[in-house]
Write a protein that holds these residues in place. Structure first.
Motif, PDB file in Angstrom:
ATOM      1  N   ALA A  23       0.831  -1.212   0.000  1.00  0.00           N
ATOM      2  CA  ALA A  23       0.000   0.000   0.000  1.00  0.00           C
ATOM      3  C   ALA A  23       0.865   1.261   0.000  1.00  0.00           C
ATOM      4  O   ALA A  23       1.919   1.293   0.637  1.00  0.00           O
ATOM      5  CB  ALA A  23      -0.910   0.000   1.228  1.00  0.00           C
ATOM      6  N   PRO A  24       0.395   2.298  -0.710  1.00  0.00           N
ATOM      7  CA  PRO A  24       1.120   3.579  -0.718  1.00  0.00           C
ATOM      8  C   PRO A  24       0.805   4.356   0.552  1.00  0.00           C
ATOM      9  O   PRO A  24      -0.105   5.170   0.579  1.00  0.00           O
ATOM     10  CB  PRO A  24       0.535   4.280  -1.950  1.00  0.00           C
ATOM     11  CG  PRO A  24      -0.852   3.739  -2.059  1.00  0.00           C
ATOM     12  CD  PRO A  24      -0.831   2.340  -1.505  1.00  0.00           C
ATOM     13  N   MET A  25       1.553   4.087   1.615  1.00  0.00           N
ATOM     14  CA  MET A  25       1.225   4.647   2.928  1.00  0.00           C
ATOM     15  C   MET A  25       1.971   5.958   3.176  1.00  0.00           C
ATOM     16  O   MET A  25       3.209   5.999   3.147  1.00  0.00           O
ATOM     17  CB  MET A  25       1.596   3.647   4.023  1.00  0.00           C
ATOM     18  CG  MET A  25       0.770   2.374   3.972  1.00  0.00           C
ATOM     19  SD  MET A  25       1.325   1.143   5.178  1.00  0.00           S
ATOM     20  CE  MET A  25       2.754   0.448   4.360  1.00  0.00           C
ATOM     21  N   SER A  49       0.890   9.944  -1.707  1.00  0.00           N
ATOM     22  CA  SER A  49      -0.191  10.397  -0.825  1.00  0.00           C
ATOM     23  C   SER A  49      -0.644  11.840  -0.990  1.00  0.00           C
ATOM     24  O   SER A  49      -1.410  12.168  -1.873  1.00  0.00           O
ATOM     25  CB  SER A  49       0.173  10.106   0.630  1.00  0.00           C
ATOM     26  OG  SER A  49       0.489   8.732   0.741  1.00  0.00           O
ATOM     27  N   ILE A  82      -3.504  10.620  -2.993  1.00  0.00           N
ATOM     28  CA  ILE A  82      -4.833  10.922  -2.473  1.00  0.00           C
ATOM     29  C   ILE A  82      -5.527  11.833  -3.482  1.00  0.00           C
ATOM     30  O   ILE A  82      -5.065  12.944  -3.753  1.00  0.00           O
ATOM     31  CB  ILE A  82      -4.699  11.600  -1.085  1.00  0.00           C
ATOM     32  CG1 ILE A  82      -4.160  10.583  -0.070  1.00  0.00           C
ATOM     33  CG2 ILE A  82      -6.027  12.185  -0.621  1.00  0.00           C
ATOM     34  CD1 ILE A  82      -3.686  11.181   1.245  1.00  0.00           C
ATOM     35  N   MET A 107      -1.883   4.528  -8.217  1.00  0.00           N
ATOM     36  CA  MET A 107      -3.110   4.268  -7.450  1.00  0.00           C
ATOM     37  C   MET A 107      -3.710   5.580  -6.953  1.00  0.00           C
ATOM     38  O   MET A 107      -3.000   6.437  -6.432  1.00  0.00           O
ATOM     39  CB  MET A 107      -2.799   3.350  -6.267  1.00  0.00           C
ATOM     40  CG  MET A 107      -3.997   3.066  -5.387  1.00  0.00           C
ATOM     41  SD  MET A 107      -3.642   1.692  -4.255  1.00  0.00           S
ATOM     42  CE  MET A 107      -4.384   2.336  -2.763  1.00  0.00           C
ATOM     43  N   GLN A 130      -8.687   2.834  -5.422  1.00  0.00           N
ATOM     44  CA  GLN A 130      -9.138   2.263  -4.141  1.00  0.00           C
ATOM     45  C   GLN A 130     -10.495   2.866  -3.785  1.00  0.00           C
ATOM     46  O   GLN A 130     -10.644   4.087  -3.766  1.00  0.00           O
ATOM     47  CB  GLN A 130      -8.118   2.553  -3.037  1.00  0.00           C
ATOM     48  CG  GLN A 130      -8.549   2.041  -1.670  1.00  0.00           C
ATOM     49  CD  GLN A 130      -7.393   1.895  -0.687  1.00  0.00           C
ATOM     50  OE1 GLN A 130      -6.958   0.805  -0.370  1.00  0.00           O
ATOM     51  NE2 GLN A 130      -6.893   3.002  -0.181  1.00  0.00           N
ATOM     52  N   GLU A 154     -11.645  -2.238   8.263  1.00  0.00           N
ATOM     53  CA  GLU A 154     -10.587  -2.742   9.152  1.00  0.00           C
ATOM     54  C   GLU A 154      -9.249  -2.057   8.884  1.00  0.00           C
ATOM     55  O   GLU A 154      -8.327  -2.114   9.697  1.00  0.00           O
ATOM     56  CB  GLU A 154     -10.357  -4.247   8.922  1.00  0.00           C
ATOM     57  CG  GLU A 154     -11.560  -5.136   9.133  1.00  0.00           C
ATOM     58  CD  GLU A 154     -12.346  -5.380   7.849  1.00  0.00           C
ATOM     59  OE1 GLU A 154     -12.533  -4.428   7.062  1.00  0.00           O
ATOM     60  OE2 GLU A 154     -12.786  -6.510   7.649  1.00  0.00           O
ATOM     61  N   ALA A 155      -9.129  -1.491   7.690  1.00  0.00           N
ATOM     62  CA  ALA A 155      -7.850  -0.959   7.207  1.00  0.00           C
ATOM     63  C   ALA A 155      -7.262   0.097   8.133  1.00  0.00           C
ATOM     64  O   ALA A 155      -7.980   0.885   8.743  1.00  0.00           O
ATOM     65  CB  ALA A 155      -8.038  -0.353   5.821  1.00  0.00           C
ATOM     66  N   LEU A 212      -3.970  -5.874  -1.275  1.00  0.00           N
ATOM     67  CA  LEU A 212      -3.145  -4.702  -0.998  1.00  0.00           C
ATOM     68  C   LEU A 212      -2.873  -4.721   0.506  1.00  0.00           C
ATOM     69  O   LEU A 212      -3.812  -4.711   1.310  1.00  0.00           O
ATOM     70  CB  LEU A 212      -3.894  -3.425  -1.382  1.00  0.00           C
ATOM     71  CG  LEU A 212      -3.158  -2.121  -1.124  1.00  0.00           C
ATOM     72  CD1 LEU A 212      -2.358  -1.711  -2.367  1.00  0.00           C
ATOM     73  CD2 LEU A 212      -4.136  -0.998  -0.782  1.00  0.00           C
ATOM     74  N   GLY A 214      -1.207  -3.055   3.835  1.00  0.00           N
ATOM     75  CA  GLY A 214      -0.683  -1.825   4.422  1.00  0.00           C
ATOM     76  C   GLY A 214      -0.025  -2.090   5.762  1.00  0.00           C
ATOM     77  O   GLY A 214       1.190  -2.228   5.868  1.00  0.00           O
ATOM     78  N   VAL A 306      -2.211   2.280  12.269  1.00  0.00           N
ATOM     79  CA  VAL A 306      -2.237   0.846  12.001  1.00  0.00           C
ATOM     80  C   VAL A 306      -3.691   0.399  12.081  1.00  0.00           C
ATOM     81  O   VAL A 306      -4.506   1.031  12.744  1.00  0.00           O
ATOM     82  CB  VAL A 306      -1.311   0.123  13.021  1.00  0.00           C
ATOM     83  CG1 VAL A 306      -1.912   0.111  14.401  1.00  0.00           C
ATOM     84  CG2 VAL A 306      -0.934  -1.266  12.568  1.00  0.00           C
ATOM     85  N   SER A 309      -5.538  -5.195  11.969  1.00  0.00           N
ATOM     86  CA  SER A 309      -4.570  -6.294  11.859  1.00  0.00           C
ATOM     87  C   SER A 309      -3.370  -6.087  12.777  1.00  0.00           C
ATOM     88  O   SER A 309      -2.475  -6.931  12.822  1.00  0.00           O
ATOM     89  CB  SER A 309      -4.101  -6.464  10.415  1.00  0.00           C
ATOM     90  OG  SER A 309      -3.293  -5.374  10.024  1.00  0.00           O
TER      91      SER A 309
HETATM   92  C1  FMN Z   1       0.296   3.905   7.925  1.00  0.00           C
HETATM   93  C2  FMN Z   1      -0.739   3.905   6.841  1.00  0.00           C
HETATM   94  C3  FMN Z   1      -0.798   4.972   5.968  1.00  0.00           C
HETATM   95  C4  FMN Z   1      -1.704   4.945   4.904  1.00  0.00           C
HETATM   96  N1  FMN Z   1      -1.680   5.972   4.007  1.00  0.00           N
HETATM   97  C5  FMN Z   1      -2.416   5.866   2.880  1.00  0.00           C
HETATM   98  C6  FMN Z   1      -2.266   6.827   1.846  1.00  0.00           C
HETATM   99  O1  FMN Z   1      -1.521   7.787   1.977  1.00  0.00           O
HETATM  100  N2  FMN Z   1      -2.991   6.665   0.711  1.00  0.00           N
HETATM  101  C7  FMN Z   1      -3.824   5.589   0.551  1.00  0.00           C
HETATM  102  O2  FMN Z   1      -4.416   5.453  -0.500  1.00  0.00           O
HETATM  103  N3  FMN Z   1      -4.014   4.693   1.522  1.00  0.00           N
HETATM  104  C8  FMN Z   1      -3.312   4.787   2.666  1.00  0.00           C
HETATM  105  N4  FMN Z   1      -3.461   3.840   3.647  1.00  0.00           N
HETATM  106  C9  FMN Z   1      -4.471   2.781   3.478  1.00  0.00           C
HETATM  107  C10 FMN Z   1      -3.936   1.666   2.582  1.00  0.00           C
HETATM  108  O3  FMN Z   1      -3.971   2.081   1.230  1.00  0.00           O
HETATM  109  C11 FMN Z   1      -4.749   0.363   2.689  1.00  0.00           C
HETATM  110  O4  FMN Z   1      -6.072   0.571   2.333  1.00  0.00           O
HETATM  111  C12 FMN Z   1      -4.728  -0.261   4.068  1.00  0.00           C
HETATM  112  O5  FMN Z   1      -3.465  -0.184   4.662  1.00  0.00           O
HETATM  113  C13 FMN Z   1      -5.147  -1.716   3.968  1.00  0.00           C
HETATM  114  O6  FMN Z   1      -5.477  -2.244   5.204  1.00  0.00           O
HETATM  115  P1  FMN Z   1      -4.409  -2.844   6.235  1.00  0.00           P
HETATM  116  O7  FMN Z   1      -3.777  -1.664   6.866  1.00  0.00           O
HETATM  117  O8  FMN Z   1      -5.250  -3.629   7.161  1.00  0.00           O
HETATM  118  O9  FMN Z   1      -3.449  -3.686   5.444  1.00  0.00           O
HETATM  119  C14 FMN Z   1      -2.590   3.855   4.743  1.00  0.00           C
HETATM  120  C15 FMN Z   1      -2.543   2.799   5.649  1.00  0.00           C
HETATM  121  C16 FMN Z   1      -1.635   2.804   6.683  1.00  0.00           C
HETATM  122  C17 FMN Z   1      -1.591   1.627   7.632  1.00  0.00           C
END
Ligand code: FMN
Length: 335
Positions: A23-25, A49, A82, A107, A130, A154-155, A212, A214, A306, A309
């Motif tokens: 995932a692009p976090m 992001s 984003i 994405m 997404q 849940e994400a 995907l 994260g 977080v 999970s």
């Molecule tokens: C630390 C963190 C930062 C995230 N930042 C973004 C983001 O900048 N852009 C985005 O599309 N999703 C972001 N996400 C959501 C992820 O794209 C994804 O949907 C999510 O991590 C999936 O669920 P999981 O955390 O249970 O694996 C982020 C998730 C985390 C955990």
């Protein structure tokens, strides 16, 4: 379904050895984590992001440098943004689209992708969108998405608020059915709660082409997340995160109303979670306390981003180890 995950539709489409996308976090998926995941055979999306050109070009460039000479891994490198922030400034997207080695995919998350998607599809770069609800699906497919990411509540990080959002377990098969009927060429990834091989196997059984990931990859040695934040997540159980507007208000991020943010439910979160309107009306003192917590690494005040999970994250491993374990376990279960 083939039990060789490298032969799944998503892995084949992007030349991966496993149907996993990093995932692009924001502030976590930098060059080092993306490069490690690409080398491990996953699709690796830098956390572009909020569209900060300096940050994105530095981290994307670092991944390119680390992958120089490894064309197979470099071909797995992409970026995520984003959507509603790109509507304000798309210079980072344009920079990525102009790289000499085309990005593997871009994405887009959070917002109507229609306008900005044109730049990506016109550049012949695969588009991943997404989404969090069925209502958003036709718009994403019409925008030219090659891959839909179905994100459940849940994400970790941003997602749809509890009132409007969905759980991964029902959202994924419902979208899979819709795509099978309306756009069978469009692939589907599950997001939200996939942190081990059971999650990946379940995602595939629910009709997704992959997952995907994260949170689980956030808690790795190559992540930009501070070690102390990862330690908080390792020690938390799945009950320990919550979704709300608290940290967006404290971070002074002006997110659209229907999105909110999942992070560990620490003391400052508990203090304000029942008084969101009050916090929004007069945030200054709380913002100052929050910022002080960030500056001093006090995780009773600083956020730890977080998802649910967190309860499945038991160590701070390397990204390659995490990906190998998820892949092997899913392979065994599906076999
Ligand atoms: C630390 C963190 C930062 C995230 N930042 C973004 C983001 O900048 N852009 C985005 O599309 N999703 C972001 N996400 C959501 C992820 O794209 C994804 O949907 C999510 O991590 C999936 O669920 P999981 O955390 O249970 O694996 C982020 C998730 C985390 C955990």
């Amino acid at each position: 379904m083939s039990t060789r995950l490298s032969e799944s539709r998503f892995a084949k489409r992007f030349g991966l050895t496993t149907p996993i996308a990093l995932a692009p976090m924001a502030f976590a998926t930098g060059g080092s984590l993306a490069a490690a995941c690409a080398k491990a055979g996953a699709l690796a999306l830098i956390g572009g992001s909020y569209g900060d050109l300096d940050w994105t070009s530095r981290e994307y460039g670092a991944a390119e440098d680390e992958l120089a000479g490894d064309a197979t891994a470099l071909a797995k490198l992409g970026c995520g943004f984003i959507t509603w922030k790109l509507d304000e400034d798309a210079s980072a997207l344009d920079w990525v689209l102009e790289r000499p080695a085309k990005p593997a995919a871009i994405m887009l998350s959070f917002g109507d992708p229609t306008a900005i998607a044109r730049r990506i599809t016109d550049a012949s770069v695969p588009l991943i969108c997404q989404i969090q609800t069925i209502a958003q699906l036709p718009e994403a497919v019409d925008a030219g998405a090659n891959v839909i990411v179905a994100q459940g509540g849940e994400a970790g990080g941003h997602g749809m608020n509890a009132l409007d959002g969905r759980g991964t377990f029902t959202l994924v098969p419902e979208i899979a059915d819709w795509l099978a009927g309306h756009a069978p060429h469009v692939q589907l990834l599950a997001a939200g709660g996939v942190a081990d091989g059971r999650g990946l196997a379940a995602a595939l059984m629910l009709g997704a082409d992959g997952a995907l990931v994260g949170s689980r990859l956030w808690a790795t040695r190559e992540s930009l997340a501070p070690d102390a934040a990862i330690a908080e997540a390792v020690n938390a159980c799945g009950d320990g995160s919550a979704r709300s507007k608290v940290f967006d208000i404290l971070r002074e991020k002006n997110w659209p109303a229907h999105f909110d943010f999942r992070a560990l439910r620490n003391a400052i979160h508990r203090e304000w979670e029942g008084r969101i309107k009050e916090l929004a009306a007069d945030p200054a003192a709380a913002v100052a306390r929050y910022k002080e917590g960030v500056a001093t690494g006090d995780y009773s005040r600083a956020h730890v981003t977080v998802g649910e999970s967190t309860g499945l994250i038991r160590s701070n491993a390397s990204a390659a180890e995490v990906i190998a374990v998820i892949d092997e376990e899913a392979q065994r279960l599906l076999g």
